[in-house]
Scaffold this active site. Structure first.
Site, PDB file in Angstrom:
ATOM      1  N   GLU A 240     -11.053   6.770  -7.618  1.00  0.00           N
ATOM      2  CA  GLU A 240     -11.699   7.935  -7.112  1.00  0.00           C
ATOM      3  C   GLU A 240     -11.436   9.657  -7.400  1.00  0.00           C
ATOM      4  O   GLU A 240      -9.854   9.486  -8.125  1.00  0.00           O
ATOM      5  CB  GLU A 240     -11.729   8.317  -5.334  1.00  0.00           C
TER       6      GLU A 240
ATOM      7  N   CYS B  94      -8.239  16.460  -8.561  1.00  0.00           N
ATOM      8  CA  CYS B  94      -6.736  15.748  -8.381  1.00  0.00           C
ATOM      9  C   CYS B  94      -7.288  14.420  -8.735  1.00  0.00           C
ATOM     10  O   CYS B  94      -9.166  13.890  -9.136  1.00  0.00           O
ATOM     11  CB  CYS B  94      -7.087  15.579  -6.525  1.00  0.00           C
TER      12      CYS B  94
ATOM     13  N   CYS C  77      -2.735   0.585  -4.782  1.00  0.00           N
ATOM     14  CA  CYS C  77      -1.538   1.627  -5.581  1.00  0.00           C
ATOM     15  C   CYS C  77      -0.498   0.163  -4.686  1.00  0.00           C
ATOM     16  O   CYS C  77      -1.529  -0.702  -3.358  1.00  0.00           O
ATOM     17  CB  CYS C  77      -1.234   2.763  -4.460  1.00  0.00           C
TER      18      CYS C  77
ATOM     19  N   CYS D 107       2.205   2.851   1.690  1.00  0.00           N
ATOM     20  CA  CYS D 107       2.398   3.744   2.595  1.00  0.00           C
ATOM     21  C   CYS D 107       1.427   2.829   3.885  1.00  0.00           C
ATOM     22  O   CYS D 107       0.328   2.616   3.743  1.00  0.00           O
ATOM     23  CB  CYS D 107       2.819   4.947   1.703  1.00  0.00           C
TER      24      CYS D 107
ATOM     25  N   CYS E  31      -1.564   5.830   4.587  1.00  0.00           N
ATOM     26  CA  CYS E  31      -2.451   5.667   3.218  1.00  0.00           C
ATOM     27  C   CYS E  31      -3.946   4.633   2.956  1.00  0.00           C
ATOM     28  O   CYS E  31      -3.284   3.752   3.118  1.00  0.00           O
ATOM     29  CB  CYS E  31      -1.583   5.425   2.236  1.00  0.00           C
TER      30      CYS E  31
ATOM     31  N   CYS F  60      -6.465  13.901   1.104  1.00  0.00           N
ATOM     32  CA  CYS F  60      -5.449  13.342   0.796  1.00  0.00           C
ATOM     33  C   CYS F  60      -5.291  12.265   1.365  1.00  0.00           C
ATOM     34  O   CYS F  60      -5.755  12.164   3.062  1.00  0.00           O
ATOM     35  CB  CYS F  60      -4.130  14.200   1.622  1.00  0.00           C
TER      36      CYS F  60
HETATM   37  N1  SAH Z   1       1.520   8.283  -5.128  1.00  0.00           N
HETATM   38  C1  SAH Z   1       1.542   9.816  -5.466  1.00  0.00           C
HETATM   39  C2  SAH Z   1       0.268  10.512  -5.150  1.00  0.00           C
HETATM   40  C3  SAH Z   1      -0.219   9.833  -4.352  1.00  0.00           C
HETATM   41  S1  SAH Z   1      -0.722  10.287  -2.179  1.00  0.00           S
HETATM   42  C4  SAH Z   1       2.697  10.204  -3.502  1.00  0.00           C
HETATM   43  O1  SAH Z   1       2.577   9.801  -2.994  1.00  0.00           O
HETATM   44  O2  SAH Z   1       2.722  11.024  -4.143  1.00  0.00           O
HETATM   45  C5  SAH Z   1      -0.749  12.209  -2.204  1.00  0.00           C
HETATM   46  C6  SAH Z   1      -0.440  12.490  -1.412  1.00  0.00           C
HETATM   47  O3  SAH Z   1      -1.190  12.272  -0.649  1.00  0.00           O
HETATM   48  C7  SAH Z   1       0.399  11.878  -0.913  1.00  0.00           C
HETATM   49  O4  SAH Z   1       1.322  12.902  -0.199  1.00  0.00           O
HETATM   50  C8  SAH Z   1       0.588  11.265  -0.312  1.00  0.00           C
HETATM   51  O5  SAH Z   1       1.620  10.588   0.968  1.00  0.00           O
HETATM   52  C9  SAH Z   1      -0.233  12.116   1.147  1.00  0.00           C
HETATM   53  N2  SAH Z   1      -1.391  11.228   1.619  1.00  0.00           N
HETATM   54  C10 SAH Z   1      -1.489   9.695   1.932  1.00  0.00           C
HETATM   55  N3  SAH Z   1      -2.184   9.155   3.157  1.00  0.00           N
HETATM   56  C11 SAH Z   1      -1.924   9.955   3.733  1.00  0.00           C
HETATM   57  C12 SAH Z   1      -3.087  10.626   5.037  1.00  0.00           C
HETATM   58  N4  SAH Z   1      -3.798   9.563   5.581  1.00  0.00           N
HETATM   59  N5  SAH Z   1      -2.512  11.874   5.662  1.00  0.00           N
HETATM   60  C13 SAH Z   1      -2.605  12.847   4.447  1.00  0.00           C
HETATM   61  N6  SAH Z   1      -1.564  13.054   3.408  1.00  0.00           N
HETATM   62  C14 SAH Z   1      -1.346  11.196   2.751  1.00  0.00           C
END
Ligand code: SAH
Length: 356
Positions: free
Chosen positions: A89, A102, A109, A113, A116, A329
């Site tokens: 996406e 973006c 991934c 996390c 996420c 995000c």
């Molecule tokens: N893997 C990279 C880039 C992708 S995620 C990273 O971790 O930076 C892009 C951003 O979205 C990151 O800061 C991530 O922590 C954040 N993110 C992931 N899940 C989220 C959520 N449910 N709500 C808000 N931000 C989130």
């Protein structure tokens, strides 16, 4: 799974064997500098356009497009089906005078996390440089006449876990697409070896580090890779990056109600980031299926920001765009474009296309 944007100048010349050099330059210029689809390379003879269209090397790597729109059309999300069926996406955000895209660097991934959506779905595969670039090319075409001024590697995947294709894409964006390094932002969960490598590169891209917790005990729970590279190592790599590049870093902090939005979280975060003069981006957590805790309510988000600012930290609350189409995000999961409110938006687009 290479696509047309994976061709180097030499490979392009090889696949156009028999064509004069100036034609090769025209194709390169049209595809990679003006970022046009083959059908619109109007300075080429029709026969050459037909040849390109028939050549599998020029078949787009991004096949089916599922689009949805929100914010009155200001936020556009694509779900791209790659040639092997994997879905990635990308999100295009329009601002009055420019646009930001973006993009994803991996399908899925492996970082897991907890909060996420992409992390919850797991890893499918790395993207090639061309597959990353093609997402930008599609955004450039969509945004016209606005200019895509910024590219952020904050879509699906961990950019530094797919280092070589990421960096090849950065170099091409800089050299061919004409987007300067200071308008490119790599976001990482904190992969220390990749951050160190990035610090040694010649192009000074922006580095954003997804922190979310400023002590190892909490960060281990939210961001499991922290067990491998704990905060002390991540912060040392941040100092190295800043020292070599002279660029201000930014930290991402998704505010989770009652988890990392308490005054002592703000104190710990301030202590960690103030010495770097870093910027902190605050965003209330977006709800995802695998993590039921909600994002901090607006008053709590403001209070947290005020605590940071009061301690001399540069902190901004990010506007949360595209939540209604799961384009915000952490919500990119590779299937959302076909479900929920997005489907409604998608139908609307189809209808308006038919009407036009
Ligand atoms: N893997 C990279 C880039 C992708 S995620 C990273 O971790 O930076 C892009 C951003 O979205 C990151 O800061 C991530 O922590 C954040 N993110 C992931 N899940 C989220 C959520 N449910 N709500 C808000 N931000 C989130």
């Amino acid at each position: 799974m290479p696509g047309p944007y994976d061709l180097s100048h030499r490979k392009l010349a090889e696949s156009l064997a028999g064509e004069p050099d100036f034609r090769v330059r025209q194709v390169w210029d049209g595809l990679y500098r003006r970022v046009l689809p083959v059908a619109e390379l109007s300075d080429l003879p029709l026969s050459l356009r037909a040849r390109l269209a028939a050549d599998p090397a020029f078949r787009p790597a991004l096949a089916t497009e599922l689009r949805s729109v929100a914010d009155g059309g200001q936020t556009v999300k694509w779900g791209w089906r790659l040639r092997d069926g994997a879905i990635v996406e990308a999100v295009l955000m329009h601002y009055p005078d420019r646009a930001t895209v973006c993009v994803s660097t991996q399908a899925g991934c492996a970082m897991a996390c907890r909060f996420c959506a992409t992390g919850q779905a797991g890893f499918t595969r790395h993207l090639s440089a061309g597959e990353i670039l093609e997402q930008v090319a599609a955004a450039i075409a969509e945004a016209r006449p606005r200019r895509v001024a910024n590219v952020v590697f904050m879509g699906m995947g961990e950019p530094l876990a797919n280092y070589d294709p990421l960096w090849a894409a950065v170099e091409r964006l800089h050299a061919d697409f004409g987007i300067s390094a200071r308008h490119l932002t790599v976001s990482t969960v904190g992969l220390v070896p990749g951050m160190r490598r990035l610090a040694k590169e010649s192009l000074p891209v922006n580095l954003a580090v997804s922190l979310h917790a400023a002590n190892d005990e909490l960060r281990n729970r939210l961001v499991p890779i922290n067990k491998r590279w704990p905060l002390a190592a991540v912060m040392a790599a941040c100092r190295e990056y800043q020292g070599r590049k002279g660029r201000r870093l930014s930290f991402e902090w998704a505010l989770i109600d009652g988890v990392n939005d308490r005054p002592r979280d703000a104190d710990e975060l301030a202590e960690l980031t103030r010495p770097l003069g870093a910027h902190v981006n605050l965003i209330p957590l977006n709800p995802t299926p695998g993590f039921p805790t909600r994002g901090s309510p607006p008053a709590q988000v403001r209070a947290f920001r005020d605590l940071l600012v009061g301690q001399g930290v540069n902190a901004t609350i990010r506007r949360n765009r595209g939540t209604d189409i799961d384009a915000a995000c952490g919500q990119l999961a590779g299937h959302a474009a076909t479900a929920g409110p997005a489907t409604v938006a998608l139908r609307t687009i189809r209808r308006s296309r038919v009407a036009n």
